[in-house]
Scaffold this active site. Sequence first.
Site, PDB file in Angstrom:
ATOM      1  N   CYS A 129      24.414 -22.786  41.052  1.00  0.00           N
ATOM      2  CA  CYS A 129      24.637 -21.523  40.296  1.00  0.00           C
ATOM      3  C   CYS A 129      25.764 -21.607  39.359  1.00  0.00           C
ATOM      4  CB  CYS A 129      24.822 -20.070  40.951  1.00  0.00           C
ATOM      5  SG  CYS A 129      23.123 -19.788  41.937  1.00  0.00           S
ATOM      6  N   HIS A 270      27.711 -14.688  36.668  1.00  0.00           N
ATOM      7  CA  HIS A 270      26.584 -15.172  37.351  1.00  0.00           C
ATOM      8  C   HIS A 270      25.865 -14.134  37.735  1.00  0.00           C
ATOM      9  CE1 HIS A 270      23.729 -17.280  39.529  1.00  0.00           C
ATOM     10  NE2 HIS A 270      24.247 -16.976  40.752  1.00  0.00           N
ATOM     11  N   ASN A 300      18.090 -13.675  40.175  1.00  0.00           N
ATOM     12  CA  ASN A 300      19.018 -14.791  39.979  1.00  0.00           C
ATOM     13  C   ASN A 300      18.312 -16.142  39.735  1.00  0.00           C
ATOM     14  OD1 ASN A 300      20.785 -17.157  40.783  1.00  0.00           O
ATOM     15  ND2 ASN A 300      21.125 -16.234  42.806  1.00  0.00           N
TER      16      ASN A 300
END
Length: 343
Positions: A129, A270, A300
């Site tokens: 990520c 994020h 996500n």
Amino acid sequence: MKKTTPRSPRPQLLPRSVSIIGTGSHVPARVMTNAEFAARKELDTSDEWIRSRTGIIERRFAGEKEFTSDMAAEAARRALSNANVKPDEVDLIIVATVTPDMPFPSTSTFVQHKLGAKRAACFDVNAACSGFLYALEIGQQFVAAHTYNTALVIGAEKLTSILDFTDRNTCVLFGDGAGAVVLRSRGGDSHGILTTCMGADGAQGDLLKVPAGGSRCPASHASVDGKLHAIRMMGREVFKQAVNAMNAAATEALARCNLNGPDIALVIPHQANLRIIDALGERISVPRDRIYVNLNRYGNTSAASVPIALDEAAHEGRIKRGDLVLMVAFGAGFTWASCVVQW
Ligand code: ACO
């Protein structure tokens, strides 16, 4: 043998400032709602659980024939058009992803072909990520050092290709998409990328991983039957580490620029969990209205989450020329990264 990309001469040139001169993003058309997961009785989940524990309401799922490189190329086309740069002006393409089209060739080479960016050197980056911010730092270094003039940095994921749809701990959290930026120096302009920070803690790799498909556990009937090609995550531990690491990375980037949270016009974190984002905001003293959130719509998207959010924020007019923007991410590895940009 084809000619390699021509490079600018490099005799003792001072590093130059590097700016994000264009952004673009692309998400698949298919919307997957929490209600659709709740309707799968065997998952024993609910819209209320997903919404209250994560902030996610829906996410996008790519089609069977829609690959990471397709989404990456579309995001890149939009970023190039936004920057008014033609594909043959691109010197370098970096794709951050944990879901490449295949182990090799790299996804960036597929993107190069789809764009017709024939002059570009290409490689992928895997920092989960945090991948986009790692790739941004790398691209920035190449342009700052005068090695290349124009870099295309992309975060793109088809996470649905590595989800176990019988595991409620993970399958409701992730989505597909891509975001891209074009990097160039604007000459004497002191605006641009002010600092970047990266870090990692390889001791914690087991808390979030895809166990099979690499040299440690190559694909086999047993690995497929054991669902070892899908994401495994110890959510609660990852959550704690995410809050601490994102706070530390954000604080370090701010300190390097002699800034404090209140100086920042917009934080692009994020997008993993609204509770992580809120905890970050509290720790760095930035109110929610100056933190960009779109995980309610996309979940996500790993390496794609920061560049998609950046592109949407820019297009919605949330970032103005001269504004200070802080980007910060955390992911498997563990890895973390942050970046301060003066827009
Ligand atoms: N629906 C209903 N119940 C669920 C679901 C679900 N979808 N998922 C888990 N539960 C249950 C668990 O089984 C558990 O039940 P139990 O108490 O009977 O064992 C209970 O809910 C609580 O589970 P926790 O894991 O403690 O729930 P938590 O509040 O921590 O939320 C979550 C879980 C959302 C995964 C959270 O921990 C999180 O966001 N973690 C961080 C994820 C992250 O940041 N990832 C970043 C990197 S991702 C990358 O790099 C690819």
